[in-house]
Write a protein that holds these residues in place. Structure first.
Motif, PDB file in Angstrom:
ATOM      1  N   ALA A 117       5.820   3.251 -24.395  1.00 33.41           N
ATOM      2  CA  ALA A 117       5.570   1.947 -23.761  1.00 33.41           C
ATOM      3  C   ALA A 117       6.456   0.884 -24.411  1.00 33.41           C
ATOM      4  N   PHE A 118       7.717   0.862 -24.010  1.00 32.08           N
ATOM      5  CA  PHE A 118       8.667  -0.102 -24.572  1.00 32.08           C
ATOM      6  C   PHE A 118       8.470  -1.480 -23.951  1.00 32.08           C
ATOM      7  N   ASN A 142      19.168   1.912 -18.491  1.00 32.06           N
ATOM      8  CA  ASN A 142      18.406   2.906 -17.722  1.00 32.06           C
ATOM      9  C   ASN A 142      17.429   3.577 -18.668  1.00 32.06           C
ATOM     10  N   VAL A 143      16.133   3.524 -18.350  1.00 32.51           N
ATOM     11  CA  VAL A 143      15.112   4.041 -19.260  1.00 32.51           C
ATOM     12  C   VAL A 143      15.204   5.541 -19.455  1.00 32.51           C
ATOM     13  N   VAL A 202       5.659   0.271 -34.990  1.00 32.53           N
ATOM     14  CA  VAL A 202       6.462   1.491 -35.113  1.00 32.53           C
ATOM     15  C   VAL A 202       5.974   2.557 -34.143  1.00 32.53           C
ATOM     16  N   THR A 203       6.926   3.161 -33.422  1.00 32.24           N
ATOM     17  CA  THR A 203       6.662   4.334 -32.589  1.00 32.24           C
ATOM     18  C   THR A 203       7.467   5.493 -33.150  1.00 32.24           C
ATOM     19  N   VAL A 204       6.833   6.659 -33.314  1.00 35.02           N
ATOM     20  CA  VAL A 204       7.518   7.843 -33.817  1.00 35.02           C
ATOM     21  C   VAL A 204       7.524   8.896 -32.717  1.00 35.02           C
ATOM     22  N   LEU A 205       8.714   9.373 -32.355  1.00 34.42           N
ATOM     23  CA  LEU A 205       8.885  10.433 -31.368  1.00 34.42           C
ATOM     24  C   LEU A 205       9.483  11.649 -32.064  1.00 34.42           C
ATOM     25  N   GLU A 206       8.867  12.796 -31.876  1.00 30.69           N
ATOM     26  CA  GLU A 206       9.279  13.994 -32.599  1.00 30.69           C
ATOM     27  C   GLU A 206       9.431  15.154 -31.624  1.00 30.69           C
ATOM     28  N   VAL A 225      10.956  -4.092 -11.313  1.00 32.73           N
ATOM     29  CA  VAL A 225      11.074  -3.924 -12.763  1.00 32.73           C
ATOM     30  C   VAL A 225       9.690  -4.161 -13.348  1.00 32.73           C
ATOM     31  N   THR A 226       9.165  -3.142 -14.009  1.00 30.12           N
ATOM     32  CA  THR A 226       7.814  -3.216 -14.557  1.00 30.12           C
ATOM     33  C   THR A 226       7.674  -4.392 -15.521  1.00 30.12           C
ATOM     34  N   GLY A 227       6.648  -5.218 -15.299  1.00 36.28           N
ATOM     35  CA  GLY A 227       6.380  -6.338 -16.197  1.00 36.28           C
ATOM     36  C   GLY A 227       7.192  -7.588 -15.925  1.00 36.28           C
TER      37      GLY A 227
END
Length: 321
Positions: free
Chosen positions: A104-105, A61-62, A88-92, A161-163
């Motif tokens: 955008a996974f 589940n997203v 690389v994705t950085v979430l802060e 389901v997207t994509g």
């Protein structure tokens, strides 16, 4: 704290310190102690990582939070998320968890995640890497779950389901006999296989993104039509002059202003209001997966008309915010 001499010389290594505690440093030469003491606040950085219960697991589940281990006194957390191609994705932020819906996974992908905690004004070093896999699942749409399908040619639809480039339907009858149907669109029909009339089938859906299928979503009971039909290739199906050869769905209905049009065939679709005025025109093609999203529609009743090869099908959609 206290008056114990810790060293002789010009430098020393401190003993174990506690974060956010004030310590005092003073200089002593024999029995001569400097009257001035320097206050030093110890800020101890702590390494963290994804909690053990989620490390190496699969998220379906997203909107499920992926949690870091707690660091006492931390005010912010930084998540470094790396895909198999080293992007690389950085979430802060202030929360010690992240969700795949935040970026955008790519579905059916394993990511390596590292976490850094901020104490005071400084982030710690990243902790150990941990793998977390995302496999967004699907199931039969709510409106058809738990009901009997009217005819062998009625579409049974899964959620989007997207994509996704294909959908796999697993149908299990009451004797545990299993039928697998792989379709390029997110629907199946009972005339695709030899079914038992009136039988309750447990149906699960798996979406294909990339080169393979994700895990199955939750099961849903769908009752087969009361009548039987042969496989399409075994009969010549006769169409009446007024019966269209394609169908589409607009859902959810009613909606809050955002709904999806999904068609069995590519075509042009027009959205009209109750006065017959054209509001929008949309194109459904194989390129957009035979479905489009319609957004920000005002309250009211709308008529969606699809046209293919001179044939027209119209569905009514209600928007209530």
């Amino acid at each position: 704290t206290g008056g114990t001499s810790l060293f002789t010389g010009t430098s020393f290594t401190t003993p174990s310190l506690t974060s956010t505690t004030t310590y005092y440093a003073e200089v002593a030469n024999g029995s001569c102690v400097n009257a001035t003491r320097e206050a030093v606040v110890a800020t101890i950085g702590g390494c963290t990582k994804i909690q053990t219960s989620q490390c190496g697991t699969t998220i379906t589940n997203v909107n499920t939070g992926v949690w870091a281990k707690n660091i006492l006194g931390a005010t912010d957390y930084k998540f470094e998320i790396t895909d198999p191609s080293s992007n690389v994705t950085v979430l802060e932020g202030t929360s010690r968890n992240f969700k795949f819906s935040q970026f955008a996974f790519v579905n059916n992908t394993t990511y390596n995640v590292r976490v850094s905690a901020k104490t005071g004004s400084v982030y710690s070093e990243y902790g150990a890497s941990c793998s977390v896999r995302i496999e967004q699942t699907s199931k039969i749409q709510t409106s058809q779950c738990g009901v009997q399908i009217a005819t062998p040619t009625t579409n049974v639809w899964s959620r989007i389901v997207t994509g996704a480039t294909g959908y796999r339907f697993e149908l299990t009858d009451q004797s545990n006999n299993v039928t697998i149907l792989d379709n390029p669109t997110r629907s199946f029909k009972y005339n695709q296989f030899t079914y038992i009339p009136g039988e309750v089938y447990s149906v699960r859906v798996s979406a294909k993104t990339g080169s393979y299928y994700a895990i199955y979503g939750a099961a849903c009971n769908v009752t087969a039509p009361a009548t039987i039909a042969s496989r399409p290739q075994e009969v010549v199906e006769l169409k009446s002059l007024n019966e269209p050869t394609f169908d589409f769905e607009a859902f959810p209905n009613p909606s809050n202003g955002d709904f999806t049009i999904s068609s069995s065939e590519a075509g042009t679709f027009k959205i009209l209001n109750e006065l017959g005025q054209l509001i929008r025109t949309v194109e459904i093609t194989e390129a957009n997966g035979n479905q489009v999203n319609v957004e920000n529609m005002p309250n009211g009743a709308y008529f969606v008309t699809g046209r293919l090869n001179g044939e027209a099908v119209t569905k009514k959609v209600i928007v209530v915010r």
